[in-house]
Design a protein around this motif. Structure first.
Motif, PDB file in Angstrom:
ATOM      1  N   UNK A  50      71.086  57.662  16.418  1.00 38.13           N
ATOM      2  CA  UNK A  50      70.822  56.577  17.110  1.00 38.13           C
ATOM      3  C   UNK A  50      70.164  55.578  16.418  1.00 38.13           C
ATOM      4  N   UNK A  51      70.889  54.176  16.887  1.00 34.37           N
ATOM      5  CA  UNK A  51      70.246  53.053  16.161  1.00 34.37           C
ATOM      6  C   UNK A  51      69.321  52.275  16.798  1.00 34.37           C
ATOM      7  N   UNK A  52      68.291  53.283  17.258  1.00 30.18           N
ATOM      8  CA  UNK A  52      67.281  52.535  18.152  1.00 30.18           C
ATOM      9  C   UNK A  52      66.106  52.156  17.166  1.00 30.18           C
ATOM     10  N   UNK A  53      65.278  50.963  17.298  1.00 26.24           N
ATOM     11  CA  UNK A  53      64.253  50.919  16.477  1.00 26.24           C
ATOM     12  C   UNK A  53      62.950  51.861  16.631  1.00 26.24           C
ATOM     13  N   UNK A  54      62.430  51.681  15.476  1.00 25.38           N
ATOM     14  CA  UNK A  54      61.180  52.755  15.935  1.00 25.38           C
ATOM     15  C   UNK A  54      60.122  51.966  16.722  1.00 25.38           C
ATOM     16  N   UNK A  55      59.294  52.699  17.208  1.00 26.51           N
ATOM     17  CA  UNK A  55      58.201  52.113  18.002  1.00 26.51           C
ATOM     18  C   UNK A  55      57.343  51.244  17.195  1.00 26.51           C
ATOM     19  N   UNK A  56      56.891  50.197  17.499  1.00 26.34           N
ATOM     20  CA  UNK A  56      55.768  49.366  16.863  1.00 26.34           C
ATOM     21  C   UNK A  56      54.278  49.965  17.134  1.00 26.34           C
ATOM     22  N   UNK A  57      53.619  50.341  15.925  1.00 29.51           N
ATOM     23  CA  UNK A  57      52.430  51.018  16.133  1.00 29.51           C
ATOM     24  C   UNK A  57      51.507  50.058  16.263  1.00 29.51           C
ATOM     25  N   UNK A  58      51.419  48.744  16.339  1.00 30.42           N
ATOM     26  CA  UNK A  58      50.742  47.738  16.499  1.00 30.42           C
ATOM     27  C   UNK A  58      50.988  46.806  17.526  1.00 30.42           C
ATOM     28  N   UNK A  59      50.128  46.462  18.444  1.00 28.09           N
ATOM     29  CA  UNK A  59      50.295  45.479  19.575  1.00 28.09           C
ATOM     30  C   UNK A  59      49.974  44.204  18.952  1.00 28.09           C
ATOM     31  N   UNK A  60      50.620  43.309  18.773  1.00 25.00           N
ATOM     32  CA  UNK A  60      50.258  41.756  18.204  1.00 25.00           C
ATOM     33  C   UNK A  60      49.633  40.805  19.326  1.00 25.00           C
ATOM     34  N   UNK A  61      48.773  40.321  19.090  1.00 26.31           N
ATOM     35  CA  UNK A  61      48.221  39.483  19.877  1.00 26.31           C
ATOM     36  C   UNK A  61      48.859  38.029  19.765  1.00 26.31           C
ATOM     37  N   UNK A  62      49.057  37.368  20.757  1.00 23.16           N
ATOM     38  CA  UNK A  62      49.786  36.014  20.570  1.00 23.16           C
ATOM     39  C   UNK A  62      48.652  34.838  21.029  1.00 23.16           C
ATOM     40  N   UNK A  63      48.670  33.950  20.473  1.00 25.89           N
ATOM     41  CA  UNK A  63      47.749  32.729  20.840  1.00 25.89           C
ATOM     42  C   UNK A  63      48.452  31.373  20.406  1.00 25.89           C
ATOM     43  N   UNK A  64      48.139  30.659  21.262  1.00 30.05           N
ATOM     44  CA  UNK A  64      48.875  29.183  20.952  1.00 30.05           C
ATOM     45  C   UNK A  64      47.966  28.698  19.800  1.00 30.05           C
TER      46      UNK A  64
END
Length: 78
Positions: A15-29
């Protein structure tokens, strides 16, 4: 005997599926910090701060000017 340098085709069963991201990035302006926190620019208006001509005339060009804007620093006599 020569070998081909071409990339081998991936087998169809992988399968050519991406690996799950181990870190949740916080986004801010991204917001420019308030320039008035510096003693030398405390009285500068927003209109002056946003004016390119004012910026050119008041840019910091040396250590002495940096001290004048930022203050002497912690533990140093002012």
């Amino acid at each position: 005997m020569s070998r081909s340098l071409r990339a081998e085709a991936a087998p169809a069963d992988i399968a050519a599926e991406p690996l799950p991201q181990p870190y949740t990035y916080r986004r801010h302006e991204a917001v420019e910090p308030d320039w008035r926190r510096f003693p030398g620019w405390r009285d500068v208006t927003e209109r002056e701060w946003c004016d390119p001509q004012w910026q050119r005339a008041h840019c910091v060009k040396g250590v002495g000017e940096l001290r004048a804007v930022a203050g002497p620093g912690p533990g140093r006599p002012g």
